[in-house]
Design an enzyme around this catalytic site. Structure first.
Site, PDB file in Angstrom:
ATOM      1  N   CYS A   1       0.845  -1.188   0.000  1.00  0.00           N
ATOM      2  CA  CYS A   1       0.000   0.000   0.000  1.00  0.00           C
ATOM      3  C   CYS A   1       0.886   1.246   0.000  1.00  0.00           C
ATOM      4  CB  CYS A   1      -0.876   0.024   1.243  1.00  0.00           C
ATOM      5  SG  CYS A   1      -1.798  -1.487   1.465  1.00  0.00           S
TER       6      CYS A   1
ATOM      7  N   ARG B   1       2.245   1.077  -6.005  1.00  0.00           N
ATOM      8  CA  ARG B   1       2.382   0.205  -4.832  1.00  0.00           C
ATOM      9  C   ARG B   1       1.122  -0.612  -4.557  1.00  0.00           C
ATOM     10  NH1 ARG B   1       6.680   1.632  -1.512  1.00  0.00           N
ATOM     11  NH2 ARG B   1       5.681   0.564   0.207  1.00  0.00           N
TER      12      ARG B   1
ATOM     13  N   TRP C   1      -3.460  -2.164  -1.437  1.00  0.00           N
ATOM     14  CA  TRP C   1      -3.310  -3.500  -2.034  1.00  0.00           C
ATOM     15  C   TRP C   1      -3.837  -4.447  -0.974  1.00  0.00           C
ATOM     16  CZ3 TRP C   1      -0.700  -8.148  -1.162  1.00  0.00           C
ATOM     17  CH2 TRP C   1      -0.590  -8.992  -2.268  1.00  0.00           C
TER      18      TRP C   1
ATOM     19  N   ASN D   1       0.081   0.394   6.112  1.00  0.00           N
ATOM     20  CA  ASN D   1       0.678  -0.510   5.129  1.00  0.00           C
ATOM     21  C   ASN D   1       1.286  -1.657   5.915  1.00  0.00           C
ATOM     22  OD1 ASN D   1       2.165  -1.704   3.105  1.00  0.00           O
ATOM     23  ND2 ASN D   1       3.655  -0.041   2.942  1.00  0.00           N
ATOM     24  N   GLY D   2       1.037  -2.910   5.488  1.00  0.00           N
ATOM     25  CA  GLY D   2       1.636  -4.047   6.202  1.00  0.00           C
ATOM     26  C   GLY D   2       0.570  -4.993   6.715  1.00  0.00           C
TER      27      GLY D   2
ATOM     28  N   GLU E   1      12.460 -15.230 -17.121  1.00  0.00           N
ATOM     29  CA  GLU E   1      12.102 -13.815 -16.992  1.00  0.00           C
ATOM     30  C   GLU E   1      11.138 -13.412 -18.121  1.00  0.00           C
ATOM     31  OE1 GLU E   1      12.171 -11.684 -14.781  1.00  0.00           O
ATOM     32  OE2 GLU E   1      12.009  -9.761 -15.797  1.00  0.00           O
TER      33      GLU E   1
ATOM     34  N   LYS F   1       7.400 -11.947 -17.513  1.00  0.00           N
ATOM     35  CA  LYS F   1       6.916 -10.669 -18.069  1.00  0.00           C
ATOM     36  C   LYS F   1       5.592 -10.890 -18.782  1.00  0.00           C
ATOM     37  CE  LYS F   1       8.726  -8.384 -16.367  1.00  0.00           C
ATOM     38  NZ  LYS F   1       9.742  -8.550 -15.403  1.00  0.00           N
TER      39      LYS F   1
ATOM     40  N   GLU G   1       2.716 -11.727 -16.273  1.00  0.00           N
ATOM     41  CA  GLU G   1       2.387 -10.595 -15.395  1.00  0.00           C
ATOM     42  C   GLU G   1       1.468  -9.578 -16.062  1.00  0.00           C
ATOM     43  OE1 GLU G   1       5.800  -8.945 -12.473  1.00  0.00           O
ATOM     44  OE2 GLU G   1       6.457  -9.126 -14.537  1.00  0.00           O
TER      45      GLU G   1
ATOM     46  N   HIS H   1      11.030 -34.493 -21.026  1.00  0.00           N
ATOM     47  CA  HIS H   1      10.635 -35.120 -19.763  1.00  0.00           C
ATOM     48  C   HIS H   1       9.241 -34.677 -19.316  1.00  0.00           C
ATOM     49  CE1 HIS H   1      14.574 -36.857 -19.416  1.00  0.00           C
ATOM     50  NE2 HIS H   1      15.132 -35.672 -19.571  1.00  0.00           N
TER      51      HIS H   1
END
Ligand code: G6P
Length: 612
Positions: A2, A27, A75, A100-101, A484, A488, A491, A507
């Site tokens: 947040c 954030r 968030w 926040n937290g 990566e 990307k 996301e 496999h």
């Protein structure tokens, strides 16, 4: 996670709070809200589900003003994104709090407060803190000491900002595990989770340390440590301008940050290399005696930073000839890691505030490591402050949630580490060092050239828009590059993408290959070229459609089932992973743009993960 912003001033603080929220939105962006103390002596609050723009619209219709205020962009952790769970949370009509937290002991606290007839209007852990401070305030009559008493009862991680209608000139803030910065003005003061929020109003900052509580008034800031002693925390002047976090002409921050990479990498390498040598002072004065003693490395990180560590492993083992293990911080912190003699602990983090990475660093502090080195992008972060050695990446603020320039600058910094360990262990002779330095110095220009693939990739991206899955393949150091690339894509475009070491294809994942499954391969001109070529033949034989990213002269040819994107110039062992990352970033970006997703703020994610 947040974002918090607050201000106490002679002027109306609402425009300051709203600009701060816009700058902190990276954030968290489930809901947003603010509260002011109006000239009528009452608290006035507005909260909206969704992005900061929704709050702005609501304020357009029903304006709020005041010279004291706090604001929040959320968030969600406890309680779904909804208006009643949005912050600020109130205790009665007197006290407002943004947080926040995560408060881990909110359950027993809530129970005790209910027994004292406190009413809960939300599902948040935050409301518990608001009531608890309110309760202590009845005894102390002083907001700051009420906050001090309340935070001593909290388990978990938090950054808080609190205001009370009975104290019209005061914000109290506290930190434990989540960053808080105080902005210093003239006759006005501010508080935020990140300096980015306050750059339009000040460049002078005080960073709170763990356990600090601060009382912020119009004409005074007082800081107390975890034991309640008044302390002086250093004031720093930021070199960043407000424009550094503006999007400018670019359609998205992510695109801007992709294009900033040549410069960011050049900055990260600057003053650390001569024409043919790595400068000895790069890791600080202690490193000169310390690095020759290093017999192995543990690298710990999360997300994209973890991928940077995976790539560095190949380089460190090859250049320095010492073992290197790389692990996700959330796993490492709950193991009992066995630390062999003379090991170096390395953490990698863009923000320097990722909760799991910080916890891993603190655990490492109790283990017999030679030293703890942080590779980080934020000089004032907890990670930097708590580590023994530091190598700063110089990417500048990264706003897009999907990390781009932070990653390639981390790769550059880690290449310096591989080089330094190779030199310190006397495995690299002068000629090898000079060759590595030459390769690194050519990287910014090579990235610039790779960005020239933009139009070709934009066109290619159209073909992926309607796909539901994609497989990324690579070998050696390019396996984490493929990871990566897959991260990307998933996301920001929400296409399910996985990466495999190409040798693992047969496999299991080969069973997924058919004409609907695009296979995206990273195939540089290195020692493993023929190996990956054979793996791709296995795909072709099963009707899979291939997109191959490769170097000049590798002989891959496009046909009805495969497309080939060739980098303008091949990199070497230290730089090829960064170079191959560029087209993968562009691919994810353009697929997301074609799909119409929110590129800079993908659903459910946040830039800085300050909770577990
Ligand atoms: C979040 C971000 C990622 C980042 C990861 C680790 O998930 O969205 O981009 O890689 O956190 O963050 P750090 O700041 O520690 O590099």
């Amino acid at each position: 996670m947040c974002g918090i912003v607050g201000a106490v001033a002679e002027r109306d603080v609402v425009p300051i709070l709203m600009e701060g929220l816009r700058r902190l939105e990276y954030r968290g962006y489930d809901s947003a809200g603010l509260v002011t103390l109006g000239d009528d002596g009452e608290l006035h609050r507005a909260r909206e589900v969704g992005k900061v723009a929704s709050l702005e619209e609501a304020l357009g219709e029903q304006p709020i003003h005041g010279r004291l205020g706090i604001a929040h962009t959320r968030w969600a952790t406890h309680g779904a994104p909804s208006e009643r769970n949005a912050h600020p949370q109130f205790s009665g009509q007197d006290l407002a709090l943004v947080h926040n937290g995560i408060i881990e002991n909110h359950g027993p606290l809530r129970k005790a407060l209910k027994e004292e007839d406190y009413r809960f209007l939300s599902e948040t852990d935050t409301e518990v803190v608001a009531h608890r401070i309110h309760q202590h305030r009845l005894e102390s009559q002083d907001l700051c000491s009420a906050v001090q008493t309340a935070v001593a009862e909290l388990d978990g991680a938090y950054a808080l900002a609190v205001m009370d209608r009975r104290d019209p000139d005061c914000i109290v803030t506290a930190r434990q595990g989540c960053p808080v910065v105080i902005g210093i003005g003239i006759g006005e003061h501010f508080v935020a989770s990140d300096i980015a929020a306050l750059l339009p109003v000040t460049r002078r900052f005080i960073f709170l340390e763990e356990g600090d509580v601060a009382e912020i008034r119009r004409d005074q800031v007082r800081v107390f440590d975890a034991h309640g002693n008044a302390v002086q925390r250093k004031e720093i002047e930021s070199q960043l301008s407000a424009d550094a976090v503006e999007r400018g002409e670019y359609r998205h921050y992510m695109l801007k940050e992709i294009h900033e990479q040549p410069n960011a990498v050049a900055e990260t390498l600057e003053e650390r290399l001569t024409r043919d040598r790595l400068l000895p002072a790069v890791f600080g004065p202690d490193a000169e005696t310390l690095l020759p003693a290093v017999e192995g490395v543990h690298i710990i990180a999360c997300g994209t930073s973890y991928h940077a560590g995976l790539i560095a492993r190949y380089q460190i083992e090859q250049m320095a000839g010492i073992p290197c293990n790389v692990e996700i911080a959330s796993e490492y912190r709950y193991r009992e890691p066995v630390v062999p003699k003379n090991y170096l602990f390395v953490s990698i983090s863009q923000s320097g505030e990722t909760a799991d990475t910080l916890a891993a660093l603190r655990l490492a502090g109790k283990k017999p490591y030679l030293a703890r080195l942080a590779i980080c992008n934020v000089p004032e972060s907890s990670l930097v402050r708590e580590s023994d050695l530091v190598l700063m990446t110089r990417a500048g603020p990264e706003i897009g949630v999907a990390s781009t320039k932070a990653f390639t600058t981390q790769l550059s910094a880690l290449a310096l580490l591989a080089l330094a360990l190779g030199k310190a262990g006397k495995r690299l002779d002068q000629a090898a060092e000079a060759a590595a330095v030459k390769e690194l110095r050519a990287l910014p220009a090579a990235i610039e050239d790779a960005l020239g693939l933009n139009d070709e990739i934009e066109h290619l991206a159209e073909q992926l828009v309607h796909r539901h899955h994609a497989l990324f393949l690579g070998r050696g150091a390019h396996y984490p590059v493929a990871m990566e690339g897959a991260l990307k894509l998933k996301e920001i475009s929400y296409i399910h993408a996985e990466a495999y070491a190409a040798g693992e294809l047969k496999h299991g994942p080969l069973a997924l290959v058919d004409e609907d499954m695009p296979i995206i391969a990273v195939a540089p001109n290195d020692a493993l070229l023929e190996k990956i070529r054979s793996n791709l033949e296995e795909v072709r034989a099963r009707g899979g459609s291939l997109i191959v990213f490769t170097d000049p002269e590798t002989g891959f040819e496009a046909d009805a089932h495969s497309q080939v994107i060739t980098l303008p110039k091949a990199g070497g062992k230290l730089t090829a992973p960064a170079l191959f990352t560029i087209p993968l970033q562009l691919l994810a970006y353009h697929v997301a743009v074609h799909k119409g997703t929110d590129v800079d703020k993908p659903r459910n994610l946040a830039k800085s993960v300050t909770v577990e």
